[in-house]
Design an enzyme around this catalytic site. Structure first.
Site, PDB file in Angstrom:
ATOM      1  N   VAL A  50     -45.515   7.636  39.297  1.00 35.75           N
ATOM      2  CA  VAL A  50     -46.566   8.629  39.558  1.00 35.75           C
ATOM      3  C   VAL A  50     -46.016   9.957  40.084  1.00 35.75           C
ATOM      4  O   VAL A  50     -46.748  10.943  40.155  1.00 35.75           O
ATOM      5  CB  VAL A  50     -47.668   8.107  40.528  1.00 35.75           C
ATOM      6  CG1 VAL A  50     -48.377   6.899  39.959  1.00 35.75           C
ATOM      7  CG2 VAL A  50     -47.117   7.840  41.920  1.00 35.75           C
TER       8      VAL A  50
ATOM      9  N   ASN B 172     -54.020   4.069  42.785  1.00 43.36           N
ATOM     10  CA  ASN B 172     -53.746   3.165  43.906  1.00 43.36           C
ATOM     11  C   ASN B 172     -52.307   3.233  44.417  1.00 43.36           C
ATOM     12  O   ASN B 172     -52.060   2.913  45.585  1.00 43.36           O
ATOM     13  CB  ASN B 172     -54.084   1.733  43.444  1.00 43.36           C
ATOM     14  CG  ASN B 172     -53.515   0.684  44.362  1.00 43.36           C
ATOM     15  OD1 ASN B 172     -54.075   0.404  45.424  1.00 43.36           O
ATOM     16  ND2 ASN B 172     -52.373   0.105  43.999  1.00 43.36           N
TER      17      ASN B 172
ATOM     18  N   TYR C 120     -47.750   9.441  56.703  1.00 45.66           N
ATOM     19  CA  TYR C 120     -48.586   8.587  55.832  1.00 45.66           C
ATOM     20  C   TYR C 120     -50.072   8.863  56.088  1.00 45.66           C
ATOM     21  O   TYR C 120     -50.858   9.049  55.150  1.00 45.66           O
ATOM     22  CB  TYR C 120     -48.252   7.120  56.105  1.00 45.66           C
ATOM     23  CG  TYR C 120     -49.178   6.137  55.422  1.00 45.66           C
ATOM     24  CD1 TYR C 120     -49.077   5.897  54.055  1.00 45.66           C
ATOM     25  CD2 TYR C 120     -50.154   5.430  56.141  1.00 45.66           C
ATOM     26  CE1 TYR C 120     -49.924   4.999  53.420  1.00 45.66           C
ATOM     27  CE2 TYR C 120     -50.990   4.522  55.516  1.00 45.66           C
ATOM     28  CZ  TYR C 120     -50.876   4.312  54.157  1.00 45.66           C
ATOM     29  OH  TYR C 120     -51.722   3.416  53.536  1.00 45.66           O
TER      30      TYR C 120
ATOM     31  N   ALA D 289     -51.406  11.508  57.311  1.00 46.17           N
ATOM     32  CA  ALA D 289     -51.757  12.842  56.792  1.00 46.17           C
ATOM     33  C   ALA D 289     -51.971  12.775  55.286  1.00 46.17           C
ATOM     34  O   ALA D 289     -52.887  13.414  54.745  1.00 46.17           O
ATOM     35  CB  ALA D 289     -50.647  13.835  57.132  1.00 46.17           C
ATOM     36  N   SER D 290     -51.149  11.979  54.593  1.00 50.77           N
ATOM     37  CA  SER D 290     -51.295  11.894  53.124  1.00 50.77           C
ATOM     38  C   SER D 290     -52.598  11.195  52.740  1.00 50.77           C
ATOM     39  O   SER D 290     -53.242  11.558  51.763  1.00 50.77           O
ATOM     40  CB  SER D 290     -50.086  11.158  52.505  1.00 50.77           C
ATOM     41  OG  SER D 290     -50.164   9.753  52.698  1.00 50.77           O
TER      42      SER D 290
HETATM   43  P1  NAP Z   1     -47.481  -2.598  47.712  1.00 53.14           P
HETATM   44  O1  NAP Z   1     -47.777  -4.051  47.770  1.00 53.14           O
HETATM   45  O2  NAP Z   1     -46.221  -2.070  48.300  1.00 53.14           O
HETATM   46  O3  NAP Z   1     -47.570  -2.123  46.186  1.00 53.14           O
HETATM   47  C1  NAP Z   1     -47.379  -0.783  45.860  1.00 53.14           C
HETATM   48  C2  NAP Z   1     -47.495  -0.610  44.372  1.00 53.14           C
HETATM   49  O4  NAP Z   1     -47.276   0.775  44.057  1.00 53.14           O
HETATM   50  C3  NAP Z   1     -46.454  -1.412  43.608  1.00 53.14           C
HETATM   51  O5  NAP Z   1     -46.995  -1.818  42.384  1.00 53.14           O
HETATM   52  C4  NAP Z   1     -45.338  -0.386  43.387  1.00 53.14           C
HETATM   53  O6  NAP Z   1     -44.550  -0.785  42.291  1.00 53.14           O
HETATM   54  C5  NAP Z   1     -46.175   0.856  43.133  1.00 53.14           C
HETATM   55  N1  NAP Z   1     -45.497   2.124  43.353  1.00 53.14           N
HETATM   56  C6  NAP Z   1     -44.821   2.548  44.443  1.00 53.14           C
HETATM   57  N2  NAP Z   1     -44.302   3.773  44.220  1.00 53.14           N
HETATM   58  C7  NAP Z   1     -44.667   4.116  42.962  1.00 53.14           C
HETATM   59  C8  NAP Z   1     -44.415   5.240  42.127  1.00 53.14           C
HETATM   60  N3  NAP Z   1     -43.666   6.285  42.544  1.00 53.14           N
HETATM   61  N4  NAP Z   1     -44.960   5.270  40.898  1.00 53.14           N
HETATM   62  C9  NAP Z   1     -45.690   4.231  40.437  1.00 53.14           C
HETATM   63  N5  NAP Z   1     -45.958   3.140  41.166  1.00 53.14           N
HETATM   64  C10 NAP Z   1     -45.432   3.087  42.404  1.00 53.14           C
HETATM   65  O7  NAP Z   1     -48.645  -1.734  48.396  1.00 53.14           O
HETATM   66  P2  NAP Z   1     -50.126  -2.121  48.840  1.00 53.14           P
HETATM   67  O8  NAP Z   1     -50.064  -2.613  50.225  1.00 53.14           O
HETATM   68  O9  NAP Z   1     -50.787  -2.948  47.812  1.00 53.14           O
HETATM   69  O10 NAP Z   1     -50.763  -0.653  48.871  1.00 53.14           O
HETATM   70  C11 NAP Z   1     -51.463  -0.120  47.762  1.00 53.14           C
HETATM   71  C12 NAP Z   1     -52.278   1.068  48.230  1.00 53.14           C
HETATM   72  O11 NAP Z   1     -53.137   0.657  49.279  1.00 53.14           O
HETATM   73  C13 NAP Z   1     -51.438   2.211  48.791  1.00 53.14           C
HETATM   74  O12 NAP Z   1     -51.990   3.437  48.384  1.00 53.14           O
HETATM   75  C14 NAP Z   1     -51.571   2.036  50.295  1.00 53.14           C
HETATM   76  O13 NAP Z   1     -51.420   3.243  50.976  1.00 53.14           O
HETATM   77  C15 NAP Z   1     -52.976   1.494  50.391  1.00 53.14           C
HETATM   78  N6  NAP Z   1     -53.253   0.712  51.626  1.00 53.14           N
HETATM   79  C16 NAP Z   1     -52.637  -0.499  51.833  1.00 53.14           C
HETATM   80  C17 NAP Z   1     -52.959  -1.244  52.971  1.00 53.14           C
HETATM   81  C18 NAP Z   1     -52.344  -2.622  53.203  1.00 53.14           C
HETATM   82  O14 NAP Z   1     -52.632  -3.235  54.226  1.00 53.14           O
HETATM   83  N7  NAP Z   1     -51.535  -3.145  52.324  1.00 53.14           N
HETATM   84  C19 NAP Z   1     -53.841  -0.737  53.901  1.00 53.14           C
HETATM   85  C20 NAP Z   1     -54.431   0.504  53.680  1.00 53.14           C
HETATM   86  C21 NAP Z   1     -54.124   1.213  52.508  1.00 53.14           C
HETATM   87  P3  NAP Z   1     -43.068  -0.176  42.012  1.00 53.14           P
HETATM   88  O15 NAP Z   1     -42.377  -0.110  43.341  1.00 53.14           O
HETATM   89  O16 NAP Z   1     -42.441  -1.107  41.043  1.00 53.14           O
HETATM   90  O17 NAP Z   1     -43.305   1.169  41.424  1.00 53.14           O
END
Ligand code: NAP
Length: 259
Positions: free
Chosen positions: A65, A91, A157, A159-160
């Site tokens: 992305v 996402n 984070y 802030a983003s």
């Molecule tokens: P995760 O398990 O670390 O998964 C992140 C996903 O994003 C993976 O598929 C990763 O795959 C992909 N990704 C990372 N960098 C990327 C890039 N430059 N281009 C394309 N894909 C990319 O994260 P998650 O916890 O599910 O979080 C997902 C979203 O939810 C995020 O926006 C996070 O801020 C938000 N969030 C999560 C939580 C939580 O508790 N987990 C809470 C609040 C908000 P690759 O590394 O292979 O690209």
């Protein structure tokens, strides 16, 4: 009873793990055809293997992305494979921890590059097809961290994630005449593969700060995203939905002690 989203074309960025994978599963279970994207091919392949047999088709594509050309390719492939794009789940996100005193400009660029610019470029890339859809939907995965709460190590984070909220409010106005809605889901800590290694004691401690008494699942977040994608949500745009079992509600830890 809600209208079906069977046959709709859905694109999920960051779909190979965690919340994104939950979104792929929930949409495909509802009969939508999903393009699951992320950078790592092997993780995508393994994730796809676990989704065989769902009513909707799931295919994969390597997408970064932070690269607008890669996102343009993503939109073209989704349109080619599934006849257009109806839903974009923006996402993909990263959350490296760094205290303010040690944070470099590169740290900030990297978090903003994925979380903010990555989401905006993804919307730009999919816009023509979302408009053609006539019922285009964008769901951004923000967070409570930033828009609502704070946590040491995550000021960049947070802030983003707050920036994403600023983005959707103006984007919603620009996209409304194109019959595209854009909303955000704001998760709190949910159970993902990433948390598995932290141990049961840590998970129990986290759960104890949630009035509902348990941590959310990726499906809890994905179901909220699915709601925004429904025909019945067509009149909701520029909004956010906190999905947290009530975690942000207690005035102080004492409120939970009263339970
Ligand atoms: P995760 O398990 O670390 O998964 C992140 C996903 O994003 C993976 O598929 C990763 O795959 C992909 N990704 C990372 N960098 C990327 C890039 N430059 N281009 C394309 N894909 C990319 O994260 P998650 O916890 O599910 O979080 C997902 C979203 O939810 C995020 O926006 C996070 O801020 C938000 N969030 C999560 C939580 C939580 O508790 N987990 C809470 C609040 C908000 P690759 O590394 O292979 O690209």
């Amino acid at each position: 009873m809600f209208n079906s989203i069977e046959g709709r074309s859905v694109v999920v960025t960051g779909g190979s793990k965690g919340i994104g994978l939950g979104m792929v599963r929930v949409f495909a279970r509802a009969g939508a055809n999903v393009l699951m994207t992320a950078r790592d091919a092997l993780t995508l392949e393994r994730a796809a293997e676990g989704l065989n047999g769902l009513p909707g088709a799931v295919s994969t594509l390597q997408v970064d992305v932070t690269n607008p050309d890669s996102l343009a390719g993503m939109a073209e492939v989704a349109a080619e494979r599934h006849g257009g794009i109806d839903v974009l789940c923006a996402n993909a996100g990263i959350f490296p921890s760094k205290r303010l005193g040690e944070m470099t400009s590169e740290d900030m660029d990297s978090v903003f590059g994925v979380n903010v610019k990555g989401a905006i470029h993804a919307v730009q890339a999919c816009m023509p097809w979302l408009e053609t859809s006539g019922r285009g939907r964008v769901v951004v995965t923000s967070s409570i961290t930033g828009p609502v709460t704070g946590y040491p190590g995550w000021s960049h984070y947070g802030a983003s994630k707050a920036a994403q909220m600023g983005f959707i409010r103006t984007a919603a106005i620009e996209l409304a005449p194109k019959r595209i809605t854009i909303n955000a889901v704001l998760p709190v800590n949910v159970i993902t593969e990433g948390l598995d290694g932290l141990g049961q004691e840590y998970l129990d401690q986290m759960a104890s700060s949630v009035p509902a008494g348990s941590l959310g699942s990726v499906e809890d977040i994905a179901n909220a995203a699915l709601f925004f994608a429904l025909d019945e949500a067509a009149y909701i745009t520029g909004q956010s939905l906190i999905v947290d079992g009530g975690q942000v509600l207690p005035e102080s830890a004492m409120a939970l002690g009263e339970l």
